[in-house]
Design an enzyme around this catalytic site. Structure first.
Site, PDB file in Angstrom:
ATOM      1  N   ASP A   1      -0.319   4.110   0.787  1.00 43.53           N
ATOM      2  CA  ASP A   1       0.133   5.496   0.709  1.00 43.53           C
ATOM      3  C   ASP A   1       1.382   5.573  -0.171  1.00 43.53           C
ATOM      4  O   ASP A   1       2.465   5.362   0.320  1.00 43.53           O
ATOM      5  CB  ASP A   1       0.396   6.068   2.099  1.00 43.53           C
ATOM      6  CG  ASP A   1       1.212   5.121   2.984  1.00 43.53           C
ATOM      7  OD1 ASP A   1       1.408   3.940   2.630  1.00 43.53           O
ATOM      8  OD2 ASP A   1       1.665   5.574   4.044  1.00 43.53           O
TER       9      ASP A   1
ATOM     10  N   GLU B   1      10.535  -4.829   1.590  1.00 43.25           N
ATOM     11  CA  GLU B   1       9.108  -4.604   1.821  1.00 43.25           C
ATOM     12  C   GLU B   1       8.302  -4.706   0.539  1.00 43.25           C
ATOM     13  O   GLU B   1       7.121  -5.057   0.568  1.00 43.25           O
ATOM     14  CB  GLU B   1       8.870  -3.230   2.447  1.00 43.25           C
ATOM     15  CG  GLU B   1       9.297  -2.070   1.559  1.00 43.25           C
ATOM     16  CD  GLU B   1       8.781  -0.726   2.044  1.00 43.25           C
ATOM     17  OE1 GLU B   1       7.858  -0.703   2.857  1.00 43.25           O
ATOM     18  OE2 GLU B   1       9.307   0.291   1.584  1.00 43.25           O
TER      19      GLU B   1
ATOM     20  N   GLU C   1       7.396   7.995  -1.166  1.00 42.12           N
ATOM     21  CA  GLU C   1       7.967   9.077  -0.363  1.00 42.12           C
ATOM     22  C   GLU C   1       9.265   8.705   0.352  1.00 42.12           C
ATOM     23  O   GLU C   1       9.862   9.554   1.004  1.00 42.12           O
ATOM     24  CB  GLU C   1       6.938   9.529   0.692  1.00 42.12           C
ATOM     25  CG  GLU C   1       5.676  10.127   0.096  1.00 42.12           C
ATOM     26  CD  GLU C   1       4.743  10.676   1.159  1.00 42.12           C
ATOM     27  OE1 GLU C   1       4.330  11.839   1.029  1.00 42.12           O
ATOM     28  OE2 GLU C   1       4.441   9.947   2.127  1.00 42.12           O
TER      29      GLU C   1
END
Length: 532
Positions: free
Chosen positions: A274, A467, A482
Site C-alpha cells: 500500500d 522499515e 502516506e
C-alpha cells in the site's frame, strides 16, 4: 447524533441503495473518522514480566557478527532502541484500561513492527511483518515470544475466521497475506513442539478456508479453468484510518467511480503493498493512485504463499497421522502449481507475473514478487532458478548496488522505486540460493552483501534500522507513500540476523575493520558484562 441516524440520513440522500456495498466497518459512521470506541476491563494480573522482551544469550558467532557490522550495536541491548523494542530493564506494569477501537486484546506477549514493538496491548500487529520478525526472534532464542505471537494470531482466527489487517474494529473486513501456516512451520521446526501444532491444526485450516471462500477467482487459460486467489475487500466508503485522504482522492474521479476506488484502496491495504504501481498498471492514469485496481490482478506472491501453506498443511497432517487431510492439501498444492504454471509463468522471460483479469494478460513489469514461487518452493523444474537469474540480468536488477528495487517505476508510492524492502530481498536471495549452480548461489550471496552493507551504512549514520530504504545515491531511509518512514524495524532486523547467520563467514561491511579475532573477543566480554 447516533450512528443509526447517520445511516438514515444517508438513505434519505439516496446514497444507501440496495446495490450499495456494506460500510467499511460495522460501527463506522460517514460523519466520523473511526468506529465506535469501547473499553476493556482493567487487568490487575498483567505484570511487566509478561510483556518485557529480554535480550537472549546469542551464539558467540552471531554476536561477533553483529558487533563487526554494527560497532554501536551495544545500544540495542538497552533502552527503547533495543532490537525488538521495549527496555532491557523491567518497566512498570500496564493495566490495559483502555484500547480505543481495538477489536481484540492480545492474550500473550508479542512483538509487532516498529521501535517499541514488544507489547501486550493488542492495538496493532503486522501478520506479514511478523513472519520475518519471528525468524529473527528464533535466532535470538526468544522462543516464548514467538509462541505468544502465534497464539495471539490463532486466537484471532478462532474469533473472526481470519487475521484482520490490524487490531482495530475497522480492519475486520480485511486480512493480510496468508503467512500464519508458514509461521507455525518456523516455530515447530525450531522447537519440535508437535503438541502445539496438534492443538491448532484446525485453526490453521480455518484461515486457509477464509481465502478459499472469500478470495478465490476463476481464470480461463488454454481452454481450461483454474482457481487462483486475489486480494478483494467488497466494502464501501473510505478507509476509516485514512478517511480524509480517501475522500479527497475520490473527489478526483467521477462520482459513480468512487465506491469502486475505495474498495480497491482497501484491497491494496490488504495486500501489504500500500501502494504500488503494481496495482496501477492498466488504469486510465497509471501514475495516479486514483487508477488503483488491486482486485483486478491475480498476484504471484499471494498464490505462492498459499501454495507453500498447502504443502506445509499436507506435511503437518502427515506428521499427525491424518492421511485423508494430508492428501487433500497435497492435491490442492498440485492444483495450484498447475494453475500458476498455466496462468502466471512465462517461459520466455523466466519468471511469474501477476495476471490482469480485465485485460486478460500478464503484467510484465518487474517486481521482486515475480520470483516469490522460488522462495516458497512452488516450482517443479530446478532449472527454473537459473532462468530467474537471467530474468534479473535482463532487467538490469543486479546493477543496483544497495538492494533490489521494489519496482522500476517511480510513482511516489512507497512500494516503488527507489525504495527497497527487507522481505522482498529475502524472496529473491533465498529463492536463488536454492539453485545447485555455484554462479547463482554467488549472486544470492552478493545480493545479501549489498543489503547488509546498506543496513550498516544507514545504521552508522542514524543509529537506527528502518522499515524500507532508498537505494538511490548510496542508500538512505526510504520515503514516499502516506506516512513517514518508520524506525525499528521488525522485518529489517529479522532479515539482517538471518543473513548474518547464513553468510557470516563471507560478509564484509565494506569498511576497514579490526581483526575478526579482536571483534569476537570484544563481543564475548561485552555480552558477559551486559548479562551480569
Amino acid at each position: 447524533m447516533t450512528w443509526e441516524l447517520h445511516v438514515l440520513l444517508l438513505l434519505g440522500l439516496g446514497l444507501g441503495s440496495q446495490e450499495a456495498l456494506p460500510p467499511p466497518c460495522e460501527r463506522f459512521t460517514a460523519m466520523g473518522s473511526s468506529c465506535t470506541k469501547f473499553r476493556w476491563l482493567s487487568s490487575t494480573k498483567t505484570t511487566s514480566s509478561l510483556w518485557i522482551c529480554h535480550w537472549p544469550h546469542l551464539q558467540v558467532k552471531l554476536s561477533c557478527l553483529l558487533l563487526t557490522f554494527f560497532p554501536n550495536f551495544r545500544s540495542l541491548f538497552r533502552g527503547t532502541s533495543s532490537l525488538w523494542g521495549r527496555s532491557w530493564s523491567p518497566g512498570s506494569p500496564r493495566t490495559g484500561k483502555t484500547a480505543l477501537s481495538s477489536c481484540r486484546r492480545s492474550q500473550m506477549p508479542s512483538c509487532v513492527p516498529g521501535r517499541s514493538n514488544c507489547t501486550r496491548s493488542g492495538k496493532s500487529w503486522g501478520r506479514r511483518d511478523s513472519y520475518w520478525v519471528m525468524e529473527g526472534l528464533l535466532l535470538s532464542e526468544m522462543v516464548s515470544t514467538v509462541k505468544g505471537m502465534l497464539q495471539n494470531f490463532l486466537d484471532l482466527v478462532e474469533t473472526y475466521g481470519h487475521i484482520p489487517n490490524g487490531g482495530r474494529v475497522y480492519y475486520l473486513q480485511r486480512s493480510q497475506p496468508p503467512l500464519l501456516t508458514l509461521m507455525m512451520d518456523l516455530y515447530v521446526t525450531h522447537t519440535k513442539d508437535v503438541s502445539f501444532l496438534q492443538q491448532n491444526i484446525e485453526t490453521l485450516a480455518s484461515e486457509l478456508d477464509f481465502w478459499t471462500v472469500n478470495r478465490t477467482i476463476t481464470v480461463n487459460s488454454g481452454g481450461r479453468s483454474y482457481n487462483l486467489n486475489r486480494y478483494y475487500v467488497p466494502y464501501g466508503g473510505p478507509r476509516p484510518e485514512s478517511y480524509s485522504k480517501d475522500a479527497d482522492l475520490a473527489n478526483t474521479v467521477p462520482e459513480g467511480d468512487r465506491e469502486a476506488l475505495w474498495t480497491e484502496l482497501k484491497a491494496g491495504a490488504e495486500s501489504g503493498w500500500d501502494f504500488s504501481s503494481r496495482w496501477l498498471v492498466g488504469g486510465p492514469k497509471p501514475d495516479l493512485l486514483s487508477s488503483i485496481r488491486t482486485s483486478k490482478m491475480v498476484p504471484v506472491d499471494l498464490n505462492a504463499f498459499l501454495c507453500q501453506a498447502e504443502g506445509l498443511m499436507s506435511n503437518f497432517y502427515s506428521r499427525l497421522g491424518n492421511d485423508t487431510e494430508a492428501t487433500k492439501y497435497r492435491n490442492l498444492r498440485s492444483q495450484r502449481l498447475a494453475a500458476m504454471e498455466a496462468v502466471l509463468w512465462d517461459e520466455q522471460k523466466g519468471a511469474w507475473f501477476d495476471y490482469d483479469l480485465e485485460k486478460g494478460r500478464k503484467n510484465l513489469e518487474f517486481y521482486p514478487s515475480n520470483l516469490a514461487p522460488l522462495w516458497a518452493g512452488c516450482f517443479s523444474d530446478p532449472s527454473i532458478i537459473d532462468k530467474a537469474l537471467k530474468y534479473l540480468e535482463d532487467n538490469h536488477i543486479l546493477t543496483y548496488q544497495y538492494g533490489i528495487p521494489t519496482s522500476l517505476r517511480n510513482t511516489g508510492q512507497q512500494w516503488d522505486l527507489p525504495n527497497a524492502w527487507a522481505p522482498l530481498q529475502d524472496l529473491v536471495i533465498r529463492g536463488l540460493a536454492k539453485s545447485a549452480s555455484p554462479r547463482t548461489q554467488e549472486v544470492a550471496f552478493q545480493l545479501a552483501q549489498n543489503w547488509i552493507r546498506t543496513n550498516f551504512k544507514v545504521y552508522s549514520q542514524t543509529s537506527a534500522m528502518f522499515e524500507k530504504y532508498d537505494i538511490s545515491n548510496g542508500g538512505h531511509p526510504g520515503g514516499g507513500g502516506e506516512y513517514e518512514v518508520q524506525e525499528g524495524f521488525g522485518w529489517t532486523n529479522g532479515l539482517a540476523l538471518m543473513l548474518l547467520d547464513r553468510y557470516g563467514d563471507q560478509l564484509t561491511s565494506g569498511s576497514q575493520l579490526a581483526s575478526p579475532g579482536l571483534h569476537c573477543l570484544v563481543a564475548v566480554l561485552l555480552i558477559s558484562l551486559l548479562l551480569q
